[in-house]
Design a protein around this motif. Structure first.
Motif, PDB file in Angstrom:
ATOM      1  N   LEU A  42       0.819  -1.211   0.000  1.00  0.00           N
ATOM      2  CA  LEU A  42       0.000   0.000   0.000  1.00  0.00           C
ATOM      3  C   LEU A  42       0.857   1.267   0.000  1.00  0.00           C
ATOM      4  CD1 LEU A  42      -2.742  -1.004   2.611  1.00  0.00           C
ATOM      5  CD2 LEU A  42      -2.634  -1.509   0.166  1.00  0.00           C
ATOM      6  N   ASN A  43       2.175   1.112   0.047  1.00  0.00           N
ATOM      7  CA  ASN A  43       3.103   2.236   0.094  1.00  0.00           C
ATOM      8  C   ASN A  43       2.789   3.193   1.239  1.00  0.00           C
ATOM      9  OD1 ASN A  43       4.825   1.689  -2.302  1.00  0.00           O
ATOM     10  ND2 ASN A  43       2.893   1.909  -3.401  1.00  0.00           N
ATOM     11  N   ASN A  44       2.526   2.600   2.418  1.00  0.00           N
ATOM     12  CA  ASN A  44       2.243   3.381   3.622  1.00  0.00           C
ATOM     13  C   ASN A  44       3.239   3.072   4.736  1.00  0.00           C
ATOM     14  OD1 ASN A  44       1.461   0.804   4.288  1.00  0.00           O
ATOM     15  ND2 ASN A  44      -0.625   1.339   4.904  1.00  0.00           N
ATOM     16  N   LYS A  45       4.385   2.495   4.356  1.00  0.00           N
ATOM     17  CA  LYS A  45       5.453   2.139   5.299  1.00  0.00           C
ATOM     18  C   LYS A  45       5.041   1.025   6.265  1.00  0.00           C
ATOM     19  CE  LYS A  45       7.681   5.500   3.404  1.00  0.00           C
ATOM     20  NZ  LYS A  45       8.671   5.198   2.324  1.00  0.00           N
ATOM     21  N   GLN A  46       4.032   0.233   5.897  1.00  0.00           N
ATOM     22  CA  GLN A  46       3.608  -0.894   6.709  1.00  0.00           C
ATOM     23  C   GLN A  46       3.512  -2.139   5.835  1.00  0.00           C
ATOM     24  OE1 GLN A  46      -0.061   0.011   8.714  1.00  0.00           O
ATOM     25  NE2 GLN A  46       0.742   1.881   9.667  1.00  0.00           N
ATOM     26  N   GLU A  47       3.730  -3.298   6.457  1.00  0.00           N
ATOM     27  CA  GLU A  47       3.663  -4.545   5.707  1.00  0.00           C
ATOM     28  C   GLU A  47       2.216  -4.974   5.486  1.00  0.00           C
ATOM     29  OE1 GLU A  47       6.056  -7.540   7.593  1.00  0.00           O
ATOM     30  OE2 GLU A  47       7.688  -7.186   6.163  1.00  0.00           O
ATOM     31  N   THR A  48       1.922  -5.353   4.270  1.00  0.00           N
ATOM     32  CA  THR A  48       0.620  -5.914   3.913  1.00  0.00           C
ATOM     33  C   THR A  48       0.872  -7.251   3.218  1.00  0.00           C
ATOM     34  OG1 THR A  48      -0.343  -3.712   3.630  1.00  0.00           O
ATOM     35  CG2 THR A  48      -1.511  -5.544   2.600  1.00  0.00           C
ATOM     36  N   ALA A  49       0.027  -8.217   3.483  1.00  0.00           N
ATOM     37  CA  ALA A  49       0.186  -9.532   2.880  1.00  0.00           C
ATOM     38  C   ALA A  49      -0.576  -9.604   1.557  1.00  0.00           C
ATOM     39  CB  ALA A  49      -0.333 -10.613   3.828  1.00  0.00           C
ATOM     40  N   VAL A  50      -0.004 -10.291   0.604  1.00  0.00           N
ATOM     41  CA  VAL A  50      -0.671 -10.557  -0.669  1.00  0.00           C
ATOM     42  C   VAL A  50      -0.601 -12.055  -0.912  1.00  0.00           C
ATOM     43  CG1 VAL A  50       1.471 -10.049  -1.929  1.00  0.00           C
ATOM     44  CG2 VAL A  50      -0.703 -10.022  -3.150  1.00  0.00           C
ATOM     45  N   ALA A  51      -1.728 -12.633  -1.336  1.00  0.00           N
ATOM     46  CA  ALA A  51      -1.804 -14.088  -1.491  1.00  0.00           C
ATOM     47  C   ALA A  51      -2.882 -14.429  -2.506  1.00  0.00           C
ATOM     48  CB  ALA A  51      -2.109 -14.752  -0.148  1.00  0.00           C
ATOM     49  N   TYR A  52      -2.880 -15.695  -2.922  1.00  0.00           N
ATOM     50  CA  TYR A  52      -3.925 -16.191  -3.811  1.00  0.00           C
ATOM     51  C   TYR A  52      -5.068 -16.791  -3.003  1.00  0.00           C
ATOM     52  CZ  TYR A  52      -0.943 -15.904  -7.963  1.00  0.00           C
ATOM     53  OH  TYR A  52      -0.165 -15.460  -9.005  1.00  0.00           O
ATOM     54  N   LYS A  53      -6.282 -16.614  -3.509  1.00  0.00           N
ATOM     55  CA  LYS A  53      -7.417 -17.379  -3.012  1.00  0.00           C
ATOM     56  C   LYS A  53      -7.450 -18.700  -3.786  1.00  0.00           C
ATOM     57  CE  LYS A  53     -11.237 -15.045  -2.176  1.00  0.00           C
ATOM     58  NZ  LYS A  53     -11.293 -14.762  -0.737  1.00  0.00           N
ATOM     59  N   GLU A  54      -8.313 -19.618  -3.378  1.00  0.00           N
ATOM     60  CA  GLU A  54      -8.404 -20.900  -4.077  1.00  0.00           C
ATOM     61  C   GLU A  54      -8.855 -20.717  -5.519  1.00  0.00           C
ATOM     62  OE1 GLU A  54     -10.632 -23.856  -2.077  1.00  0.00           O
ATOM     63  OE2 GLU A  54      -9.478 -23.753  -0.222  1.00  0.00           O
ATOM     64  N   SER A  55      -9.516 -19.604  -5.812  1.00  0.00           N
ATOM     65  CA  SER A  55      -9.972 -19.305  -7.164  1.00  0.00           C
ATOM     66  C   SER A  55      -8.873 -18.685  -8.027  1.00  0.00           C
ATOM     67  CB  SER A  55     -11.162 -18.339  -7.098  1.00  0.00           C
ATOM     68  OG  SER A  55     -10.778 -17.118  -6.469  1.00  0.00           O
ATOM     69  N   ASP A  56      -7.656 -18.559  -7.481  1.00  0.00           N
ATOM     70  CA  ASP A  56      -6.517 -17.911  -8.138  1.00  0.00           C
ATOM     71  C   ASP A  56      -6.682 -16.402  -8.259  1.00  0.00           C
ATOM     72  OD1 ASP A  56      -4.720 -19.964  -8.405  1.00  0.00           O
ATOM     73  OD2 ASP A  56      -5.384 -20.555 -10.400  1.00  0.00           O
ATOM     74  N   ARG A  57      -7.665 -15.842  -7.574  1.00  0.00           N
ATOM     75  CA  ARG A  57      -7.751 -14.386  -7.480  1.00  0.00           C
ATOM     76  C   ARG A  57      -6.807 -13.903  -6.383  1.00  0.00           C
ATOM     77  NH1 ARG A  57     -12.476 -15.927  -9.681  1.00  0.00           N
ATOM     78  NH2 ARG A  57     -13.431 -14.510 -11.188  1.00  0.00           N
ATOM     79  N   ILE A  58      -6.275 -12.704  -6.569  1.00  0.00           N
ATOM     80  CA  ILE A  58      -5.311 -12.163  -5.615  1.00  0.00           C
ATOM     81  C   ILE A  58      -6.052 -11.397  -4.526  1.00  0.00           C
ATOM     82  CG2 ILE A  58      -3.399 -10.536  -5.342  1.00  0.00           C
ATOM     83  CD1 ILE A  58      -2.625 -11.176  -8.221  1.00  0.00           C
ATOM     84  N   GLN A  59      -5.608 -11.556  -3.282  1.00  0.00           N
ATOM     85  CA  GLN A  59      -6.198 -10.816  -2.170  1.00  0.00           C
ATOM     86  C   GLN A  59      -5.118 -10.085  -1.390  1.00  0.00           C
ATOM     87  OE1 GLN A  59      -7.931 -13.337   0.890  1.00  0.00           O
ATOM     88  NE2 GLN A  59      -6.541 -15.007   0.394  1.00  0.00           N
TER      89      GLN A  59
END
Length: 206
Positions: A42-59
């Motif tokens: 998010l470019n806010n100096k904090q860690e955010t997780a990014v992962a796939y859902k079972e549908s292969d959509r990104i969350q």
């Protein structure tokens, strides 16, 4: 056994000559741990997780483990799988496909973090759960615009599909490149073709 790619995720710390769990990274229960990545998405100096859902959509997942965004289109796509327990009588094999890699990085050193993803194109459009055949692929760089991840740039389509990829200084010129292992032919059908693969590299936009 039915969800082998899900589970709790921990920060590991080196203690007593071994890595030990230090703190749990909060995520939704159905998170896909393979392909999971952390970064300042998010470019806010904090860690955010990014992962796939079972549908292969990104969350995207915030520090409290709540989903704050998901893509409308699927990405990734792999033919690598593990075999799970048979669910139905007519089922010969229960294929549980591995999620693809996600890379969180600043490719052009402008201070803004990007998510580098691949999109392998399935001839069935992802409508068949247990069958996958990819004919071409392309890469996209996704950046946060305040509402969601939007495409900043993408490559042209290439024949075959991407097995894996990384970002690094491929040609020792001091600049980062996107490097990918591409499967041109799996050679799965006897007497029709031999397996073929290659490595490709892209110069990243400045």
């Amino acid at each position: 056994m039915q969800k082998p790619f899900s589970g709790r995720i921990f920060d590991m710390q080196w203690k007593n000559s071994n890595y030990e769990p230090e703190s749990e990274i909060k995520t939704p229960r159905a998170i896909q741990v393979m392909g999971f990545a952390l970064g300042d998405v998010l470019n806010n100096k904090q860690e955010t997780a990014v992962a796939y859902k079972e549908s292969d959509r990104i969350q995207l997942i915030d520090a409290n483990g709540k989903e704050i965004w998901q893509s409308s289109d699927p990405y990734g796509g792999s033919t690598l799988f593990s075999v799970g327990k048979i669910q139905d009588r007519g089922e010969v094999q229960n294929r549980l496909y591995y999620p693809m890699r996600l890379l969180v990085t600043d490719t052009n050193d402008d201070g803004d973090t990007e998510v580098i993803v691949v999109k392998n194109h399935d001839i069935a459009g992802g409508k068949l759960d247990k069958f996958r055949k990819f004919t071409n692929a392309h890469f996209e760089s996704l950046g946060w615009d305040g509402l969601g991840l939007q495409t900043r740039w993408k490559t042209r389509k290439i024949s075959g599909f991407v097995r894996d990829y990384a970002v690094g200084d491929f040609d020792n010129d001091g600049k980062l490149e996107l490097v990918a292992a591409v499967i041109l032919s799996e050679g799965a059908v006897v007497l029709i073709g031999e397996p073929k693969s290659t490595i490709i590299a892209y110069e990243l936009p400045s």
